[in-house]
Design an enzyme around this catalytic site. Sequence first.
Site, PDB file in Angstrom:
ATOM      1  N   ALA A  46       2.079 -10.418   1.649  1.00 12.71           N
ATOM      2  CA  ALA A  46       2.857  -9.805   2.725  1.00 12.71           C
ATOM      3  C   ALA A  46       2.127 -10.003   4.039  1.00 12.71           C
ATOM      4  N   LYS A  70      -7.907  -3.970  10.899  1.00 15.50           N
ATOM      5  CA  LYS A  70      -7.526  -2.636  10.457  1.00 15.50           C
ATOM      6  C   LYS A  70      -8.591  -1.638  10.890  1.00 15.50           C
ATOM      7  N   LEU A  71      -8.204  -0.366  10.973  1.00 15.45           N
ATOM      8  CA  LEU A  71      -9.050   0.640  11.627  1.00 15.45           C
ATOM      9  C   LEU A  71     -10.511   0.629  11.163  1.00 15.45           C
ATOM     10  N   PHE A  85      -6.987  -8.866   1.216  1.00 14.45           N
ATOM     11  CA  PHE A  85      -7.900  -7.728   0.979  1.00 14.45           C
ATOM     12  C   PHE A  85      -7.685  -7.077  -0.393  1.00 14.45           C
ATOM     13  N   ASP A 141      -1.378   4.634  23.148  1.00 18.90           N
ATOM     14  CA  ASP A 141      -0.930   4.810  21.768  1.00 18.90           C
ATOM     15  C   ASP A 141      -0.110   3.604  21.291  1.00 18.90           C
ATOM     16  N   TYR A 168       6.962  -3.584  10.450  1.00 21.53           N
ATOM     17  CA  TYR A 168       6.280  -3.776   9.152  1.00 21.53           C
ATOM     18  C   TYR A 168       6.876  -2.851   8.097  1.00 21.53           C
ATOM     19  N   THR A 174       4.078   0.277   0.155  1.00 24.89           N
ATOM     20  CA  THR A 174       3.309   1.165   1.031  1.00 24.89           C
ATOM     21  C   THR A 174       3.989   2.514   1.218  1.00 24.89           C
ATOM     22  N   ASP A 175       3.191   3.521   1.567  1.00 19.84           N
ATOM     23  CA  ASP A 175       3.774   4.836   1.891  1.00 19.84           C
ATOM     24  C   ASP A 175       4.507   4.805   3.232  1.00 19.84           C
ATOM     25  N   GLU A 176       4.293   3.751   4.028  1.00 20.80           N
ATOM     26  CA  GLU A 176       4.917   3.723   5.368  1.00 20.80           C
ATOM     27  C   GLU A 176       6.434   3.646   5.298  1.00 20.80           C
ATOM     28  N   GLY A 222       5.848   3.963  18.538  1.00 23.37           N
ATOM     29  CA  GLY A 222       6.429   4.427  17.271  1.00 23.37           C
ATOM     30  C   GLY A 222       5.381   4.868  16.260  1.00 23.37           C
ATOM     31  N   TYR A 232      -6.285   5.147  19.195  1.00 25.20           N
ATOM     32  CA  TYR A 232      -4.947   5.224  19.810  1.00 25.20           C
ATOM     33  C   TYR A 232      -4.557   6.678  20.100  1.00 25.20           C
ATOM     34  N   SER A 280      10.305  -3.846   7.046  1.00 26.89           N
ATOM     35  CA  SER A 280      10.340  -5.052   6.195  1.00 26.89           C
ATOM     36  C   SER A 280       9.885  -4.730   4.773  1.00 26.89           C
ATOM     37  N   LYS A 281       8.925  -3.833   4.645  1.00 23.56           N
ATOM     38  CA  LYS A 281       8.483  -3.432   3.296  1.00 23.56           C
ATOM     39  C   LYS A 281       9.564  -2.581   2.618  1.00 23.56           C
TER      40      LYS A 281
HETATM   41  P1  NAD Z   1      -3.685  -8.679   3.694  1.00 23.48           P
HETATM   42  O1  NAD Z   1      -2.986  -8.927   4.978  1.00 23.48           O
HETATM   43  O2  NAD Z   1      -5.149  -8.459   3.686  1.00 23.48           O
HETATM   44  O3  NAD Z   1      -3.409  -9.887   2.673  1.00 23.48           O
HETATM   45  C1  NAD Z   1      -2.142 -10.446   2.523  1.00 23.48           C
HETATM   46  C2  NAD Z   1      -2.292 -11.730   1.727  1.00 23.48           C
HETATM   47  O4  NAD Z   1      -0.974 -12.290   1.552  1.00 23.48           O
HETATM   48  C3  NAD Z   1      -3.147 -12.792   2.411  1.00 23.48           C
HETATM   49  O5  NAD Z   1      -4.014 -13.418   1.479  1.00 23.48           O
HETATM   50  C4  NAD Z   1      -2.120 -13.788   2.938  1.00 23.48           C
HETATM   51  O6  NAD Z   1      -2.621 -15.116   3.049  1.00 23.48           O
HETATM   52  C5  NAD Z   1      -1.027 -13.681   1.878  1.00 23.48           C
HETATM   53  N1  NAD Z   1       0.282 -14.077   2.394  1.00 23.48           N
HETATM   54  C6  NAD Z   1       0.876 -13.682   3.535  1.00 23.48           C
HETATM   55  N2  NAD Z   1       2.066 -14.293   3.678  1.00 23.48           N
HETATM   56  C7  NAD Z   1       2.247 -15.061   2.577  1.00 23.48           C
HETATM   57  C8  NAD Z   1       3.292 -15.917   2.115  1.00 23.48           C
HETATM   58  N3  NAD Z   1       4.398 -16.099   2.866  1.00 23.48           N
HETATM   59  N4  NAD Z   1       3.141 -16.540   0.939  1.00 23.48           N
HETATM   60  C9  NAD Z   1       2.019 -16.365   0.183  1.00 23.48           C
HETATM   61  N5  NAD Z   1       0.994 -15.594   0.576  1.00 23.48           N
HETATM   62  C10 NAD Z   1       1.111 -14.932   1.757  1.00 23.48           C
HETATM   63  O7  NAD Z   1      -2.912  -7.450   3.029  1.00 23.48           O
HETATM   64  P2  NAD Z   1      -3.463  -6.263   2.116  1.00 23.48           P
HETATM   65  O8  NAD Z   1      -3.950  -5.179   2.989  1.00 23.48           O
HETATM   66  O9  NAD Z   1      -4.322  -6.829   1.076  1.00 23.48           O
HETATM   67  O10 NAD Z   1      -2.081  -5.759   1.465  1.00 23.48           O
HETATM   68  C11 NAD Z   1      -1.593  -6.344   0.267  1.00 23.48           C
HETATM   69  C12 NAD Z   1      -0.277  -5.675  -0.110  1.00 23.48           C
HETATM   70  O11 NAD Z   1      -0.492  -4.272  -0.270  1.00 23.48           O
HETATM   71  C13 NAD Z   1       0.805  -5.814   0.952  1.00 23.48           C
HETATM   72  O12 NAD Z   1       2.037  -6.012   0.294  1.00 23.48           O
HETATM   73  C14 NAD Z   1       0.782  -4.484   1.675  1.00 23.48           C
HETATM   74  O13 NAD Z   1       2.047  -4.177   2.201  1.00 23.48           O
HETATM   75  C15 NAD Z   1       0.404  -3.551   0.565  1.00 23.48           C
HETATM   76  N6  NAD Z   1      -0.300  -2.325   0.946  1.00 23.48           N
HETATM   77  C16 NAD Z   1      -1.402  -2.394   1.754  1.00 23.48           C
HETATM   78  C17 NAD Z   1      -2.092  -1.214   2.065  1.00 23.48           C
HETATM   79  C18 NAD Z   1      -3.327  -1.237   2.929  1.00 23.48           C
HETATM   80  O14 NAD Z   1      -3.816  -0.167   3.297  1.00 23.48           O
HETATM   81  N7  NAD Z   1      -3.875  -2.386   3.274  1.00 23.48           N
HETATM   82  C19 NAD Z   1      -1.648   0.008   1.560  1.00 23.48           C
HETATM   83  C20 NAD Z   1      -0.503   0.031   0.741  1.00 23.48           C
HETATM   84  C21 NAD Z   1       0.150  -1.153   0.436  1.00 23.48           C
HETATM   85  O1  DAU Z   2      -0.325   3.527   4.825  1.00 20.60           O
HETATM   86  C1  DAU Z   2      -0.461   2.256   4.245  1.00 20.60           C
HETATM   87  C2  DAU Z   2      -0.606   1.223   5.343  1.00 20.60           C
HETATM   88  O2  DAU Z   2      -1.884   1.406   5.907  1.00 20.60           O
HETATM   89  C3  DAU Z   2      -0.448  -0.198   4.840  1.00 20.60           C
HETATM   90  O3  DAU Z   2       0.854  -0.370   4.349  1.00 20.60           O
HETATM   91  C4  DAU Z   2      -0.724  -1.207   5.962  1.00 20.60           C
HETATM   92  O4  DAU Z   2      -0.672  -2.527   5.442  1.00 20.60           O
HETATM   93  C5  DAU Z   2      -2.100  -0.931   6.512  1.00 20.60           C
HETATM   94  O5  DAU Z   2      -2.345  -1.795   7.603  1.00 20.60           O
HETATM   95  C6  DAU Z   2      -2.212   0.523   6.960  1.00 20.60           C
HETATM   96  O6  DAU Z   2      -1.384   0.788   8.106  1.00 20.60           O
HETATM   97  P1  DAU Z   2      -1.902   1.657   9.342  1.00 20.60           P
HETATM   98  O7  DAU Z   2      -1.140   1.295  10.538  1.00 20.60           O
HETATM   99  O8  DAU Z   2      -1.992   3.090   8.979  1.00 20.60           O
HETATM  100  O9  DAU Z   2      -3.424   1.071   9.412  1.00 20.60           O
HETATM  101  P2  DAU Z   2      -4.353   0.662  10.632  1.00 20.60           P
HETATM  102  O10 DAU Z   2      -5.695   0.412  10.057  1.00 20.60           O
HETATM  103  O11 DAU Z   2      -3.752  -0.363  11.501  1.00 20.60           O
HETATM  104  O12 DAU Z   2      -4.428   2.021  11.465  1.00 20.60           O
HETATM  105  C7  DAU Z   2      -4.852   3.238  10.883  1.00 20.60           C
HETATM  106  C8  DAU Z   2      -4.698   4.331  11.929  1.00 20.60           C
HETATM  107  O13 DAU Z   2      -5.639   4.098  12.974  1.00 20.60           O
HETATM  108  C9  DAU Z   2      -3.342   4.356  12.597  1.00 20.60           C
HETATM  109  O14 DAU Z   2      -2.973   5.699  12.870  1.00 20.60           O
HETATM  110  C10 DAU Z   2      -3.546   3.601  13.897  1.00 20.60           C
HETATM  111  C11 DAU Z   2      -4.988   3.912  14.241  1.00 20.60           C
HETATM  112  N1  DAU Z   2      -5.723   2.859  14.951  1.00 20.60           N
HETATM  113  C12 DAU Z   2      -5.717   1.600  14.439  1.00 20.60           C
HETATM  114  C13 DAU Z   2      -6.396   0.583  15.074  1.00 20.60           C
HETATM  115  C14 DAU Z   2      -6.367  -0.827  14.523  1.00 20.60           C
HETATM  116  C15 DAU Z   2      -6.465   3.168  16.082  1.00 20.60           C
HETATM  117  O15 DAU Z   2      -6.488   4.338  16.532  1.00 20.60           O
HETATM  118  N2  DAU Z   2      -7.113   2.164  16.712  1.00 20.60           N
HETATM  119  C16 DAU Z   2      -7.119   0.885  16.269  1.00 20.60           C
HETATM  120  O16 DAU Z   2      -7.735   0.002  16.909  1.00 20.60           O
END
Ligand code: NAD
Ligand code: DAU
Length: 356
Positions: free
Chosen positions: A81, A197-198, A10, A287, A158, A132-134, A290, A215, A161-162
């Site tokens: 990741a 994702k949400l 993404f 929910d 997750y 990530t902020d997590e 954690g 949740y 690990s980050k």
């Molecule tokens: P995503 O899950 O959409 O994409 C992850 C990508 O990494 C995929 O293309 C996958 O094929 C690739 N990948 C996974 N394992 C691999 C491996 N072992 N070797 C090579 N490629 C691999 O993730 P995203 O949401 O695009 O997040 C990207 C980065 O940003 C991550 O490091 C995530 O922790 C961080 N991040 C995400 C968010 C968010 O809201 N999505 C916010 C802050 C930080």
């Molecule tokens: O804060 C950054 C993080 O944001 C990234 O590091 C992660 O990669 C990314 O997945 C995201 O994590 P969250 O757990 O916050 O995102 P998610 O979209 O899974 O969920 C957002 C919020 O919505 C969270 O409080 C859980 C809730 N949720 C999620 C899903 C999938 C629901 O209530 N229902 C759902 O079905």
Amino acid sequence: MILVTGGAGFIGANFVHQWFESGHEAAVVLDKLTYAGNLGNLADLMGRSGFHFVHADICDRTALQRVLTEHRPRAIVHFAAESHVDRSIRGPAQFLQTNFTGTFELLEAAREYWVALPGAQRDSFRFLHVSTDEVYGSLRETDPAFSEQRAYSPNSPYAASKAASDHLVRAWHQTYGLPTLVTNCGNNYGPYQFPEKLIPLMILNALEGKPLPVYGDGLNVRDWLYVTDHCTAIQRVLASGRIGQTYNIGGGCERRNVEVVRAICAALAALRPRAGGYESQIEFVQDRPGHDRRYAIDASKVQGELGWRPQETFESGLSKTVRWYLDHADWVAAVRDGRYRQWIELHYGSDRPGPT
Ligand code: NAD
Ligand code: DAU
């Protein structure tokens, strides 16, 4: 030339598009193409001069060495990741493998490559780790937003690990002098986000008449940032960030989950009107274990030092996102029915690492 790991996912795909749109030089994307990696996200770049794709795992040191030797990047931007919290709860092992071991392998390959670079190239090389902020854990309602000084307190597999990968990056800088940069960003949304994702899950479930599973009490707060604003911030940090520093990135858009879901329903009602609307599909479900209550980012460092500002409000970004999913039914269908995986098998053959 830069090397982008995870560029078929993404944020990585949005970053690579923006990289070329803003007139930058070449980029090589290295991606394992797990379930979250989709070459369709990069389809319009295939065949373009300066764009290269390598199908490889960041845990494979030999493959990393080969890519670095062949493409000689001036920087690595590390997105790859496992990224979904709920998946990490069901199966943490792959998160440790990719996020921790994979980052270790990438750091070691990068270090070996970097020490052998000639003087000026060695000085300008950068390793940017996208995090990530997590890693900071959960805030109470009245706590100040996460600054870069906040102690790490990860709560999900997750996040742990980050956090572990962030510590490795720090150590590789402190111990070996590798010129690293770390960004810790809040929740992204926008085009190409996998519908686990949400926001994309709710858009697609709403359109398909399925329940919108919120949740717990739905009052958990996330700090939302439109994905291209995150990518712009990464470009700024890569260009001008101070070596060894961490930059928190966020849009100052705190929203409760249930507010986000209602906003999606309202956007859909405007763009795809339907008798009765969409809100009646909301269901409060068990929910997440954690479940972090609140995230909020203090982005004053990246704003003050690098002049970065988000361009989108939550309202404008959400409207663009909903429109994108409505306009990309083919992408959605391919992701939903797994067709993109068949294409990978066809294109790369079964002797290469396939999607998990
Ligand atoms: P995503 O899950 O959409 O994409 C992850 C990508 O990494 C995929 O293309 C996958 O094929 C690739 N990948 C996974 N394992 C691999 C491996 N072992 N070797 C090579 N490629 C691999 O993730 P995203 O949401 O695009 O997040 C990207 C980065 O940003 C991550 O490091 C995530 O922790 C961080 N991040 C995400 C968010 C968010 O809201 N999505 C916010 C802050 C930080
Ligand atoms: O804060 C950054 C993080 O944001 C990234 O590091 C992660 O990669 C990314 O997945 C995201 O994590 P969250 O757990 O916050 O995102 P998610 O979209 O899974 O969920 C957002 C919020 O919505 C969270 O409080 C859980 C809730 N949720 C999620 C899903 C999938 C629901 O209530 N229902 C759902 O079905």
